[in-house]
Design an enzyme around this catalytic site. Structure first.
Site, PDB file in Angstrom:
ATOM      1  N   LYS A  24      -9.471  -0.501   2.047  1.00 25.72           N
ATOM      2  CA  LYS A  24      -8.036  -0.212   2.096  1.00 25.72           C
ATOM      3  C   LYS A  24      -7.890   1.264   1.753  1.00 25.72           C
ATOM      4  CE  LYS A  24      -3.612  -0.644  -0.212  1.00 25.72           C
ATOM      5  NZ  LYS A  24      -2.891  -0.986  -1.458  1.00 25.72           N
TER       6      LYS A  24
ATOM      7  N   GLY B 223      -3.205   1.629   4.090  1.00 30.79           N
ATOM      8  CA  GLY B 223      -2.648   1.287   2.782  1.00 30.79           C
ATOM      9  C   GLY B 223      -1.157   1.445   2.675  1.00 30.79           C
TER      10      GLY B 223
END
Length: 327
Positions: free
Chosen positions: A196, A222
């Site tokens: 992420k 993200g």
């Protein structure tokens, strides 16, 4: 080497955990866990006396479960995990697993400052129901967090984790970008399935996709603010704070990107940029929780030292949503 007390506490739950994960570990053979899709990073609800409100957590998850999310992230940055005790962190994961259907992935933030503590937290979170561990970069001694140190840290965690590991780079909070060369090295580990990346640098996301293309390694954006751009360079999904309040719209943006409807995707992306910035960089978790209250979820207070928004900030937050047609 895993200390005996940790192994003995976790071993009974490992067979159940391993049976739920695709590809699994320790074999590392076959197809890795498919992370493709949208994940809201769930907030941690608190009562007026700053106790974790597990009932409200499950109520929020039941409401969010009506959207076509791939899964949920708990105990990420939006979950205020640095302010929770270890037992609270584990209870949040356990309650979330109980509230979610089995087909929804549960990614649990297990990162701690030391490698040993991260291993222990990851093992414990696996036992209480996490499908994968999302591990943030250690940052207290960021000046010493070289690529070699971070590769060593993540390798040890992944070696000992019974569930897949997702790397987590969030420089706005840690002051540290997980270096691309470290990501490329770690992508070769059979139990590290993706990252992420919350930095917002789309060229970096594209470079990671490019350099890990032979490893079946997956990149999650993200933030909803650069979701379209991330899909365009090869990301497979996103962990988006905005999905806590505009879940249908973020999922719609995903569908438009996946079906190549780029003009409509661009129009929708434009309308999500200001609200996304408001609940992330501009007003943070207090702004996200306030917005959740407006949209029929329980936001509630943050845990100290985070403070509530001022009336002026709340009005500015409202305008960011109303000005784009969401309120």
């Amino acid at each position: 080497m895993l200390v005996p007390r940790v192994w003995s506490s976790v071993r009974p739950g490992l067979s159940k955990v391993l049976s739920r994960t695709l590809g699994g570990w320790p074999s590392g053979e076959g197809r890795r866990m498919d992370l493709s899709g949208i994940y809201p990073p769930v907030t941690t609800p608190f009562t007026a006396t700053a106790e974790v409100d597990y009932g409200k957590l499950q109520e929020n998850l039941h409401k969010l479960g009506t959207f076509p999310f791939r899964g949920f992230v708990v105990q990420g940055s939006n979950g205020e995990f640095p302010f929770l005790t270890s037992s609270e962190r584990l209870e949040v994961v356990s309650r979330a697993r109980q509230a979610l259907p089995e087909d929804k992935l549960l990614l649990a933030g297990s990162g701690c400052e030391s490698t040993q503590a991260t291993v222990e937290m990851t093992l414990s979170m696996a036992q209480v129901g996490a499908d994968a561990a999302m591990v943030v970069t250690p940052c207290c001694y960021r000046g010493r967090m070289s690529s070699a140190a971070l590769v060593h840290h993540y390798t040890k965690v992944a070696d000992l984790s019974p569930i897949p590991v997702v790397l987590y780079s969030v420089p706005a909070n840690t002051g540290l970008d997980l270096p691309v060369d470290a990501v490329v090295t770690l992508s070769q580990h059979p139990n590290i399935v993706g990252i992420k990346d919350s930095g917002g640098d789309v060229t970096r996301i594209g470079l990671i996709v490019h350099k890990t293309r032979s490893q079946d390694f997956q990149v999650l954006a993200g933030s909803a603010g650069f979701l379209l751009a991330s899909y365009a360079v090869g990301a497979v999904g996103g962990v988006c704070a905005l999905a806590n309040v505009l879940g249908a719209q973020v999922c719609q943006l995903e569908r438009l990107c996946l079906t190549g409807q780029w003009e409509d995707a661009q129009k929708l992306q434009h309308r999500l940029i200001e609200p996304n910035t408001a609940v992330t960089r501009r007003f943070g978790i207090p702004g996200l929780k306030k917005t959740m209250d407006w949209f029929g979820y329980y936001g509630g207070p943050c845990r100290s030292p985070l403070q509530e928004l001022s009336p002026a900030q709340e009005e500015a937050l409202r305008l960011d949503f109303a000005g784009n047609g969401w309120l």
